[in-house]
Design an enzyme around this catalytic site. Structure first.
Site, PDB file in Angstrom:
ATOM      1  CB  SER A  46       1.828  15.733  -5.679  1.00  0.00           C
ATOM      2  OG  SER A  46       1.335  15.098  -4.509  1.00  0.00           O
ATOM      3  CG  HIS A  47      -1.394  17.374  -2.238  1.00  0.00           C
ATOM      4  ND1 HIS A  47      -0.975  16.219  -2.849  1.00  0.00           N
ATOM      5  CD2 HIS A  47      -2.746  17.303  -2.199  1.00  0.00           C
ATOM      6  CE1 HIS A  47      -2.022  15.467  -3.149  1.00  0.00           C
ATOM      7  NE2 HIS A  47      -3.101  16.110  -2.765  1.00  0.00           N
ATOM      8  CB  THR A 159      -8.635  10.923  -6.259  1.00  0.00           C
ATOM      9  OG1 THR A 159      -8.664  12.300  -5.885  1.00  0.00           O
ATOM     10  CG2 THR A 159      -8.078  10.812  -7.672  1.00  0.00           C
ATOM     11  CD  GLU A 188       3.616  11.488  -8.048  1.00  0.00           C
ATOM     12  OE1 GLU A 188       4.665  11.322  -8.715  1.00  0.00           O
ATOM     13  OE2 GLU A 188       3.546  12.229  -7.040  1.00  0.00           O
ATOM     14  CE  LYS A 230     -12.454  -6.615  -1.592  1.00  0.00           C
ATOM     15  NZ  LYS A 230     -11.503  -7.462  -0.824  1.00  0.00           N
ATOM     16  NE  ARG A 302       5.848   3.205   5.442  1.00  0.00           N
ATOM     17  CZ  ARG A 302       4.806   3.992   5.186  1.00  0.00           C
ATOM     18  NH1 ARG A 302       4.265   4.723   6.166  1.00  0.00           N
ATOM     19  NH2 ARG A 302       4.286   4.062   3.976  1.00  0.00           N
ATOM     20  N   PRO A 304       1.238   3.672   9.922  1.00  0.00           N
ATOM     21  CG  PRO A 304      -0.771   2.968   8.937  1.00  0.00           C
ATOM     22  CD  PRO A 304       0.165   2.659  10.066  1.00  0.00           C
ATOM     23  NE  ARG A 307       7.637   6.044   3.571  1.00  0.00           N
ATOM     24  CZ  ARG A 307       7.185   5.192   2.643  1.00  0.00           C
ATOM     25  NH1 ARG A 307       6.549   5.647   1.586  1.00  0.00           N
ATOM     26  NH2 ARG A 307       7.373   3.896   2.795  1.00  0.00           N
TER      27      ARG A 307
END
Length: 335
Positions: A46-47, A159, A188, A230, A302, A304, A307
């Site tokens: 998406s970027h 965002t 996205e 939050k 996992r 951060p 991935r």
């Protein structure tokens, strides 16, 4: 739709040629192209190349000054600020980087702010860059308003992602956190709208403040904040640092990162770097190692950022599949 499998080098060349063809300088085009390659390499499509026609279009229409020369001001020992001159964020960040990281090592901590700027791509890549230089990095960038306060309908903040890059003491990142104030990145939803695919029901609201699975209606409404109030609070925190502290326009006053209307968005970024040697020294790395072990040794958990590393290995070997429509849109700017 048929397309092509491109290597990362071919993606870099393609993006650079399109941006230069649109009217950007070689230096600015190269900086943005490097960012595009990193996004595709990490599987953050998406970027990646999806944004190149938008970047090029914005150079042509004047939302971005492709020939801008950033102006760097080292106003205080631990403070560096850069006027991006309505150009791309990437070369402006590069322009202030060495003074910024040098100040962090000299003072133990330093900050870099950018104003009159634009979309800086994947924020986590800037945090990772700091980690690779042995610095603990906190990064913030705001965006045109797309999130309304909880209970409201009118978007106030973007965002507004933040990222944290934690050095591993060996030239890499032990932890890489990159998340936005919204449930999902707006890019996205833009991708889903372009592909005429539905979105998840908790991702966004329509113009009336109702949950929607229609990507087109979501783009006319507002993004849902992650975690309700939050998430909105996180967005406000980023706004204070990347817009107010940097001297950029507020998200509510910034022109969109998509489309040709509104002139330069004039958004901003803020980066803060800590030198672990100035604080806990070697103990920092002992603590980070114990922290990551506490996560990675748990089944199905996992750390951060891990991935992305997996994606890199696969994509560097397999290449990137790019559909013909996107290739045609990019090549239209390659004069």
């Amino acid at each position: 739709m048929s397309g092509s499998i491109l290597t990362l080098k071919e993606i870099e060349d393609l993006a650079t040629a399109a941006l230069v063809g649109a009217g950007a300088s070689q230096g600015s085009a190269a900086a943005v192209a490097r960012s595009t390659v990193k996004a595709e390499r990490d599987g953050i499509r998406s970027h990646g190349l999806m944004y190149v026609p938008i970047y090029a279009e914005h150079v042509v229409c004047g939302k971005v000054n492709g020939l801008a020369e950033p102006v760097v001001e080292h106003s205080h020992p631990g403070a560096v600020r850069v006027d991006a001159q309505s150009g791309f964020a990437h070369p402006a960040i590069d322009a202030g980087w060495s003074e910024f990281t040098g100040a962090a090592r000299e003072n133990g901590v330093a900050a870099l702010t950018i104003y009159n700027s634009y979309n800086c791509g994947v924020l986590g890549h800037h945090a990772e860059r700091l980690a690779e230089e042995g610095l603990l990095g906190l990064c913030f960038t705001h965006a045109p308003a797309s999130i309304a306060p909880v209970g409201g309908k009118k978007a106030v903040v973007g965002t507004n992602p933040f990222a944290v890059g934690v050095p591993d003491g060996e030239g890499g990142a032990a932890i890489l956190i990159d998340q936005s104030a919204s449930v999902i990145a707006k890019s996205e939803i833009m991708l889903r709208a372009r592909q005429n695919e539905p979105i998840e029901p908790h991702w966004a609201l329509d113009a009336e403040g109702r949950p929607t699975t229609d990507a087109a209606l979501a783009l006319k409404g507002s993004m849902a904040p992650s975690g309700g109030y939050k998430g909105f609070g996180i967005g406000l925190t980023v706004e204070i640092l990347a817009a107010c502290l940097a001297g950029a326009v507020l998200s509510k006053d910034a022109s969109p990162f998509s489309g040709t209307a509104g002139g330069p968005p004039s958004t901003g970024q803020c980066f803060i770097a800590f030198d672990p040697a100035a604080f806990s020294g070697a103990l920092f790395y002992d603590r980070i190692s114990a922290l990551t072990d506490a996560i990675s040794t748990q089944e199905n958990a996992r750390v951060p950022g891990s991935r992305r590393i997996q994606n890199r290995i696969r994509i560097e070997n397999e290449g990137v599949s790019v559909d013909k429509d996107l290739l045609d849109r990019i090549n239209a700017f390659n004069k």
